[in-house]
Design a protein around this motif. Structure first.
Motif, PDB file in Angstrom:
ATOM      1  N   ILE A   1      -5.701  -4.876   3.891  1.00  0.00           N
ATOM      2  CA  ILE A   1      -4.887  -5.219   3.597  1.00  0.00           C
ATOM      3  C   ILE A   1      -3.852  -5.064   1.822  1.00  0.00           C
ATOM      4  O   ILE A   1      -1.876  -4.312   1.615  1.00  0.00           O
ATOM      5  N   ALA A   2      -4.364  -5.355   0.987  1.00  0.00           N
ATOM      6  CA  ALA A   2      -4.010  -5.324   0.108  1.00  0.00           C
ATOM      7  C   ALA A   2      -3.467  -4.046  -0.130  1.00  0.00           C
ATOM      8  O   ALA A   2      -2.351  -3.232  -0.840  1.00  0.00           O
TER       9      ALA A   2
ATOM     10  N   MET B   1      -2.898  -1.307   1.512  1.00  0.00           N
ATOM     11  CA  MET B   1      -2.180  -1.129   2.468  1.00  0.00           C
ATOM     12  C   MET B   1      -0.605  -1.628   2.199  1.00  0.00           C
ATOM     13  O   MET B   1      -0.066  -0.532   1.637  1.00  0.00           O
ATOM     14  N   LEU B   2      -0.359  -2.141   1.370  1.00  0.00           N
ATOM     15  CA  LEU B   2       0.535  -3.061   1.092  1.00  0.00           C
ATOM     16  C   LEU B   2       1.222  -2.244  -0.036  1.00  0.00           C
ATOM     17  O   LEU B   2       1.515  -1.814  -0.354  1.00  0.00           O
ATOM     18  N   GLY B   3      -0.327  -1.908  -1.123  1.00  0.00           N
ATOM     19  CA  GLY B   3      -0.266  -1.220  -2.526  1.00  0.00           C
ATOM     20  C   GLY B   3       0.720   0.398  -1.807  1.00  0.00           C
ATOM     21  O   GLY B   3       1.938   1.075  -2.623  1.00  0.00           O
ATOM     22  N   ASN B   4       0.503   1.026  -1.434  1.00  0.00           N
ATOM     23  CA  ASN B   4       0.518   2.372  -0.591  1.00  0.00           C
ATOM     24  C   ASN B   4       1.674   2.140  -0.018  1.00  0.00           C
ATOM     25  O   ASN B   4       2.540   3.329  -0.132  1.00  0.00           O
ATOM     26  N   LEU B   5       2.549   0.569   0.661  1.00  0.00           N
ATOM     27  CA  LEU B   5       4.019   1.038   0.460  1.00  0.00           C
ATOM     28  C   LEU B   5       4.331   1.486  -0.011  1.00  0.00           C
ATOM     29  O   LEU B   5       6.186   1.265   0.055  1.00  0.00           O
ATOM     30  N   LYS B   6       4.831   0.882  -1.680  1.00  0.00           N
ATOM     31  CA  LYS B   6       5.324   0.885  -2.653  1.00  0.00           C
ATOM     32  C   LYS B   6       4.934   2.051  -3.135  1.00  0.00           C
ATOM     33  O   LYS B   6       6.681   2.581  -4.133  1.00  0.00           O
ATOM     34  N   VAL B   7       5.027   2.861  -2.119  1.00  0.00           N
ATOM     35  CA  VAL B   7       5.741   4.717  -2.752  1.00  0.00           C
ATOM     36  C   VAL B   7       6.979   4.467  -2.025  1.00  0.00           C
ATOM     37  O   VAL B   7       8.075   5.896  -2.316  1.00  0.00           O
ATOM     38  N   PHE B   8       7.113   3.735  -1.405  1.00  0.00           N
ATOM     39  CA  PHE B   8       9.063   4.075   0.099  1.00  0.00           C
ATOM     40  C   PHE B   8       9.684   3.999  -1.315  1.00  0.00           C
ATOM     41  O   PHE B   8      10.859   3.802  -1.090  1.00  0.00           O
ATOM     42  N   ALA B   9       9.280   2.352  -2.255  1.00  0.00           N
ATOM     43  CA  ALA B   9      10.030   2.367  -3.931  1.00  0.00           C
ATOM     44  C   ALA B   9      10.525   3.547  -4.180  1.00  0.00           C
ATOM     45  O   ALA B   9      11.490   2.678  -5.309  1.00  0.00           O
TER      46      ALA B   9
ATOM     47  N   ILE C   1      -3.057  -2.709  15.273  1.00  0.00           N
ATOM     48  CA  ILE C   1      -2.320  -1.903  15.163  1.00  0.00           C
ATOM     49  C   ILE C   1      -0.955  -1.397  13.481  1.00  0.00           C
ATOM     50  O   ILE C   1      -0.702  -0.814  13.495  1.00  0.00           O
ATOM     51  N   VAL C   2      -0.172  -3.060  13.514  1.00  0.00           N
ATOM     52  CA  VAL C   2       0.319  -2.830  11.830  1.00  0.00           C
ATOM     53  C   VAL C   2      -0.436  -2.303  10.970  1.00  0.00           C
ATOM     54  O   VAL C   2       0.234  -1.728  10.045  1.00  0.00           O
ATOM     55  N   LEU C   3      -1.587  -2.793  10.819  1.00  0.00           N
ATOM     56  CA  LEU C   3      -2.385  -2.463   9.580  1.00  0.00           C
ATOM     57  C   LEU C   3      -2.434  -0.515   9.956  1.00  0.00           C
ATOM     58  O   LEU C   3      -2.266   0.074   8.595  1.00  0.00           O
ATOM     59  N   CYS C   4      -2.689   0.422  10.566  1.00  0.00           N
ATOM     60  CA  CYS C   4      -2.880   1.050  11.052  1.00  0.00           C
ATOM     61  C   CYS C   4      -1.386   1.817  10.629  1.00  0.00           C
ATOM     62  O   CYS C   4      -1.599   3.380   9.967  1.00  0.00           O
TER      63      CYS C   4
ATOM     64  N   PHE D   1      -0.305   2.218   7.328  1.00  0.00           N
ATOM     65  CA  PHE D   1      -1.326   3.461   6.407  1.00  0.00           C
ATOM     66  C   PHE D   1      -0.906   4.559   6.737  1.00  0.00           C
ATOM     67  O   PHE D   1      -0.835   5.194   5.903  1.00  0.00           O
ATOM     68  N   LEU D   2      -0.530   5.034   8.251  1.00  0.00           N
ATOM     69  CA  LEU D   2      -0.403   5.722   8.731  1.00  0.00           C
ATOM     70  C   LEU D   2       1.482   6.469   7.866  1.00  0.00           C
ATOM     71  O   LEU D   2       1.742   7.347   8.063  1.00  0.00           O
TER      72      LEU D   2
END
Length: 225
Positions: A28-29, A31-39, A206-209, A212-213
């Motif tokens: 979970i951590a 995935m959330l860190g990866n999503l910072k790429v959109f920032a 589903i949310v976690l996948c 990540f994707l």
């Protein structure tokens, strides 16, 4: 000689549960860190460098992240060992098979746990060599994490995104079955409770996948560049 409590079936299930929870929290951590790429590049690079310095000045350099990696490795090994031991015991406890015995119906996720685990393990090894050490990354610059991600999932490297997708989908099946089994063990034994647990496990996977994707497909389609 009496068997150690951790080697009993209950003890092995506890080991699986504790290590499973630890690994899910990490996912979970992560995935959330990866999503910072959109920032944006600045935000993502700052986050990546902050991770390397986490624990300072109490811990020097990258000690904290290496301690985390070692603990995660121990958790993965313990999780696999406990699962294997339980599977072997379950198989040994099965009655003698008869020619006309009807096969036991199991979920698709349960049947894919073994090959899914192999795919996940291979991907973790590749992922470390790719985005951690930079050995297999086309850029491989530890000071440019955002650029490493963009270079890794570039359209010309579609096969990397395909492998990543396959591993994440396998992880989704693994999580769906694992979370559902854990919730059942915690008391969701009634028909309604089992339906609730199954729905929650499916939504969680589903949310976690999807989280990540989102990153590789954003790079592949040019949304992140």
């Amino acid at each position: 000689m009496s068997r150690s409590p951790l080697r009993s079936s209950i003890g092995l299930k506890i080991v699986m549960a504790v290590t499973g929870i630890a690994l899910v929290l990490f996912l979970i951590a992560h995935m959330l860190g990866n999503l910072k790429v959109f920032a944006g590049q600045t935000s993502f690079d700052h986050y990546a460098h902050w991770l390397r310095q986490l624990g300072a000045p109490i811990l020097p350099g990258t000690w904290f992240i290496w301690i985390q990696r070692i603990l995660l490795l121990v958790a993965v090994i313990a999780h696999i060992a406990a699962a294997t031991a339980l599977a072997v015991r379950a198989k040994a406890a099965q009655p003698v098979r008869y020619a006309h015995r009807r096969p036991v119906r199991t979920s698709y996720a349960a049947r894919t746990m073994r090959w899914g685990g192999v795919i996940i393990l291979l991907f973790v090894i590749y992922h470390i060599l790719d985005l951690t050490t930079g050995t297999l990354n086309p850029l491989g610059d530890p000071d440019r994490p955002f650029a490493n991600v963009v270079a890794d999932f570039a359209p010309s490297r579609w096969y990397v995104t395909l492998f990543y997708t396959l591993a994440v989908v396998a992880l989704g099946f693994h999580l769906r079955h694992g979370v559902y089994s854990a919730l059942r063990s915690l008391g969701q034994q009634t028909p309604r409770g089992q339906r609730t647990a199954k729905a929650f496990a499916l939504v969680f996977a589903i949310v976690l996948c999807a989280g990540f994707l989102a990153v590789p497909f954003a790079v592949l389609t040019g949304l992140v560049r």
